[in-house]
Design a protein around this motif. Structure first.
Motif, PDB file in Angstrom:
ATOM      1  N   ARG A 279       0.829  -1.222   0.000  1.00 27.55           N
ATOM      2  CA  ARG A 279       0.000   0.000   0.000  1.00 27.55           C
ATOM      3  C   ARG A 279       0.855   1.259   0.000  1.00 27.55           C
ATOM      4  NH1 ARG A 279      -3.428  -2.909   3.773  1.00 27.55           N
ATOM      5  NH2 ARG A 279      -2.481  -1.865   5.569  1.00 27.55           N
ATOM      6  N   GLY A 280       2.173   1.084   0.218  1.00 29.18           N
ATOM      7  CA  GLY A 280       3.051   2.249   0.272  1.00 29.18           C
ATOM      8  C   GLY A 280       3.099   2.885   1.645  1.00 29.18           C
ATOM      9  N   ASP A 281       2.532   2.209   2.663  1.00 32.61           N
ATOM     10  CA  ASP A 281       2.540   2.759   4.027  1.00 32.61           C
ATOM     11  C   ASP A 281       3.917   2.626   4.669  1.00 32.61           C
ATOM     12  OD1 ASP A 281      -0.121   3.141   3.623  1.00 32.61           O
ATOM     13  OD2 ASP A 281      -0.795   1.464   4.877  1.00 32.61           O
ATOM     14  N   ILE A 282       4.690   1.643   4.204  1.00 31.23           N
ATOM     15  CA  ILE A 282       6.039   1.395   4.720  1.00 31.23           C
ATOM     16  C   ILE A 282       6.977   1.375   3.516  1.00 31.23           C
ATOM     17  CG2 ILE A 282       7.523  -0.362   5.781  1.00 31.23           C
ATOM     18  CD1 ILE A 282       5.151  -1.207   7.467  1.00 31.23           C
ATOM     19  N   PRO A 283       8.113   2.090   3.613  1.00 28.75           N
ATOM     20  CA  PRO A 283       9.028   2.122   2.464  1.00 28.75           C
ATOM     21  C   PRO A 283       9.720   0.779   2.248  1.00 28.75           C
ATOM     22  CG  PRO A 283       9.977   3.311   4.331  1.00 28.75           C
ATOM     23  CD  PRO A 283       8.595   2.910   4.737  1.00 28.75           C
ATOM     24  N   ASN A 284      10.192   0.587   1.026  1.00 25.26           N
ATOM     25  CA  ASN A 284      10.952  -0.627   0.729  1.00 25.26           C
ATOM     26  C   ASN A 284      11.979  -0.300  -0.334  1.00 25.26           C
ATOM     27  OD1 ASN A 284      10.129  -1.909  -2.143  1.00 25.26           O
ATOM     28  ND2 ASN A 284       8.415  -0.782  -1.283  1.00 25.26           N
ATOM     29  N   GLN A 285      12.979  -1.164  -0.438  1.00 24.07           N
ATOM     30  CA  GLN A 285      13.993  -1.030  -1.484  1.00 24.07           C
ATOM     31  C   GLN A 285      13.597  -1.941  -2.637  1.00 24.07           C
ATOM     32  OE1 GLN A 285      17.726  -1.471   1.148  1.00 24.07           O
ATOM     33  NE2 GLN A 285      18.452  -0.521  -0.733  1.00 24.07           N
ATOM     34  N   THR A 286      12.858  -1.375  -3.570  1.00 23.20           N
ATOM     35  CA  THR A 286      12.336  -2.173  -4.677  1.00 23.20           C
ATOM     36  C   THR A 286      13.438  -2.570  -5.645  1.00 23.20           C
ATOM     37  OG1 THR A 286      10.159  -1.122  -4.522  1.00 23.20           O
ATOM     38  CG2 THR A 286      10.711  -2.183  -6.614  1.00 23.20           C
ATOM     39  N   VAL A 287      13.417  -3.828  -6.026  1.00 23.49           N
ATOM     40  CA  VAL A 287      14.354  -4.378  -7.014  1.00 23.49           C
ATOM     41  C   VAL A 287      13.657  -4.527  -8.362  1.00 23.49           C
ATOM     42  CG1 VAL A 287      15.661  -6.474  -7.605  1.00 23.49           C
ATOM     43  CG2 VAL A 287      15.705  -5.586  -5.257  1.00 23.49           C
ATOM     44  N   PHE A 288      12.385  -4.905  -8.333  1.00 22.78           N
ATOM     45  CA  PHE A 288      11.623  -5.136  -9.568  1.00 22.78           C
ATOM     46  C   PHE A 288      10.141  -5.095  -9.221  1.00 22.78           C
ATOM     47  CE2 PHE A 288       9.293  -7.850 -12.511  1.00 22.78           C
ATOM     48  CZ  PHE A 288       9.730  -7.361 -13.734  1.00 22.78           C
ATOM     49  N   GLU A 289       9.361  -4.640 -10.189  1.00 23.57           N
ATOM     50  CA  GLU A 289       7.905  -4.613  -9.995  1.00 23.57           C
ATOM     51  C   GLU A 289       7.230  -4.826 -11.337  1.00 23.57           C
ATOM     52  OE1 GLU A 289       6.508  -0.983  -8.187  1.00 23.57           O
ATOM     53  OE2 GLU A 289       4.510  -1.822  -7.828  1.00 23.57           O
ATOM     54  N   ASN A 290       6.158  -5.597 -11.340  1.00 25.70           N
ATOM     55  CA  ASN A 290       5.286  -5.674 -12.513  1.00 25.70           C
ATOM     56  C   ASN A 290       3.833  -5.622 -12.022  1.00 25.70           C
ATOM     57  OD1 ASN A 290       4.575  -8.302 -11.697  1.00 25.70           O
ATOM     58  ND2 ASN A 290       6.002  -9.299 -13.124  1.00 25.70           N
ATOM     59  N   ASP A 291       2.884  -5.920 -12.891  1.00 25.91           N
ATOM     60  CA  ASP A 291       1.472  -5.777 -12.512  1.00 25.91           C
ATOM     61  C   ASP A 291       1.069  -6.702 -11.367  1.00 25.91           C
ATOM     62  OD1 ASP A 291       1.098  -3.894 -14.431  1.00 25.91           O
ATOM     63  OD2 ASP A 291       0.054  -5.211 -15.847  1.00 25.91           O
ATOM     64  N   HIS A 292       1.769  -7.805 -11.211  1.00 26.34           N
ATOM     65  CA  HIS A 292       1.317  -8.844 -10.281  1.00 26.34           C
ATOM     66  C   HIS A 292       2.275  -9.142  -9.133  1.00 26.34           C
ATOM     67  CE1 HIS A 292      -2.065  -9.687 -12.810  1.00 26.34           C
ATOM     68  NE2 HIS A 292      -1.289  -9.848 -13.854  1.00 26.34           N
ATOM     69  N   ALA A 293       3.465  -8.570  -9.165  1.00 27.46           N
ATOM     70  CA  ALA A 293       4.453  -8.917  -8.136  1.00 27.46           C
ATOM     71  C   ALA A 293       5.371  -7.741  -7.838  1.00 27.46           C
ATOM     72  CB  ALA A 293       5.277 -10.119  -8.606  1.00 27.46           C
ATOM     73  N   LEU A 294       5.917  -7.787  -6.624  1.00 29.57           N
ATOM     74  CA  LEU A 294       6.903  -6.787  -6.177  1.00 29.57           C
ATOM     75  C   LEU A 294       8.084  -7.549  -5.593  1.00 29.57           C
ATOM     76  CD1 LEU A 294       7.539  -3.743  -5.456  1.00 29.57           C
ATOM     77  CD2 LEU A 294       6.523  -4.233  -3.221  1.00 29.57           C
TER      78      LEU A 294
ATOM     79  N   VAL B 270      16.565 -11.066  -1.480  1.00 27.94           N
ATOM     80  CA  VAL B 270      15.417 -10.350  -2.047  1.00 27.94           C
ATOM     81  C   VAL B 270      14.160 -11.160  -1.759  1.00 27.94           C
ATOM     82  CG1 VAL B 270      14.361  -9.574  -4.226  1.00 27.94           C
ATOM     83  CG2 VAL B 270      16.829  -9.258  -3.839  1.00 27.94           C
ATOM     84  N   LEU B 271      13.085 -10.450  -1.459  1.00 28.56           N
ATOM     85  CA  LEU B 271      11.769 -11.082  -1.268  1.00 28.56           C
ATOM     86  C   LEU B 271      10.908 -10.777  -2.478  1.00 28.56           C
ATOM     87  CD1 LEU B 271      11.223  -9.902   2.414  1.00 28.56           C
ATOM     88  CD2 LEU B 271      11.954 -12.183   1.671  1.00 28.56           C
ATOM     89  N   VAL B 272      10.312 -11.804  -3.054  1.00 29.16           N
ATOM     90  CA  VAL B 272       9.361 -11.613  -4.157  1.00 29.16           C
ATOM     91  C   VAL B 272       7.977 -11.928  -3.614  1.00 29.16           C
ATOM     92  CG1 VAL B 272       8.748 -12.217  -6.521  1.00 29.16           C
ATOM     93  CG2 VAL B 272      11.143 -12.368  -5.781  1.00 29.16           C
ATOM     94  N   ILE B 273       7.055 -10.985  -3.760  1.00 25.89           N
ATOM     95  CA  ILE B 273       5.702 -11.185  -3.236  1.00 25.89           C
ATOM     96  C   ILE B 273       4.673 -10.913  -4.330  1.00 25.89           C
ATOM     97  CG2 ILE B 273       6.458 -10.532  -0.918  1.00 25.89           C
ATOM     98  CD1 ILE B 273       4.857  -7.939  -1.165  1.00 25.89           C
ATOM     99  N   PRO B 274       3.562 -11.642  -4.303  1.00 27.57           N
ATOM    100  CA  PRO B 274       2.470 -11.300  -5.211  1.00 27.57           C
ATOM    101  C   PRO B 274       1.756 -10.048  -4.695  1.00 27.57           C
ATOM    102  CG  PRO B 274       1.785 -13.078  -3.766  1.00 27.57           C
ATOM    103  CD  PRO B 274       3.225 -12.769  -3.420  1.00 27.57           C
TER     104      PRO B 274
END
Ligand code: 5GP
Length: 120
Positions: A16-31, A44-48
């Motif tokens: 939701r963007g309430d907590i910051p993160n160090q994004t490595v990759f993002e697409n429509d279905h996963a972060l 790295v953590l990959v989450i749906p």
């Protein structure tokens, strides 16, 4: 199985963007983002993006597009993180699997020689 999802879990807040993160990759279905307490040179953590509590929940109920999007994120991370020599993917699941955050996540660990899969 009860796959009730807690929308207040920490990864839901990251999505939701309430907590910051160090994004490595993002697409429509996963972060994909860096673990806050890395246990290897690459962690790295990959989450749906959907509300799935665990690997088995995701495998059972996620749409084909969500599952493909998730695996494409895994591929992108493996390509961008310099883990050609290998890595380990772990999905801790529920109590016996020692899962702490009840939102499905795949740990991608590498960047160094790893030890045995489980402590002896
Ligand atoms: P589990 O034990 O559920 O498989 O793994 C949860 C992981 O989430 C742990 O490796 C922990 O370090 C990571 N983690 C917990 N809270 C946060 C957070 O707020 N930000 C990030 N980036 N990682 C977190």
């Amino acid at each position: 199985m009860d796959y009730t999802y807690d929308p207040e879990n920490i990864f839901a807040k990251i999505l939701r963007g309430d907590i910051p993160n160090q994004t490595v990759f993002e697409n429509d279905h996963a972060l994909a983002f860096r673990d806050i307490a890395p246990q290897a040179a690459v962690h790295v953590l990959v989450i749906p993006k959907g509300p799935y509590v665990s690997l088995d929940h995701f495998a059972r109920d996620a749409s084909a597009d969500e599952q493909v999007g998730f695996m494409q994120a895994v591929a992108a991370v493996s390509e961008s993180e310099g883990v050609d020599a290998g890595f380990r993917a772990i999905a801790n699941t529920r109590s016996h699997g020692v899962q702490e955050v009840p939102h499905f996540h795949l740990h991608i660990l590498g960047g160094q020689q790893l030890g045995p899969m489980l402590p002896k």
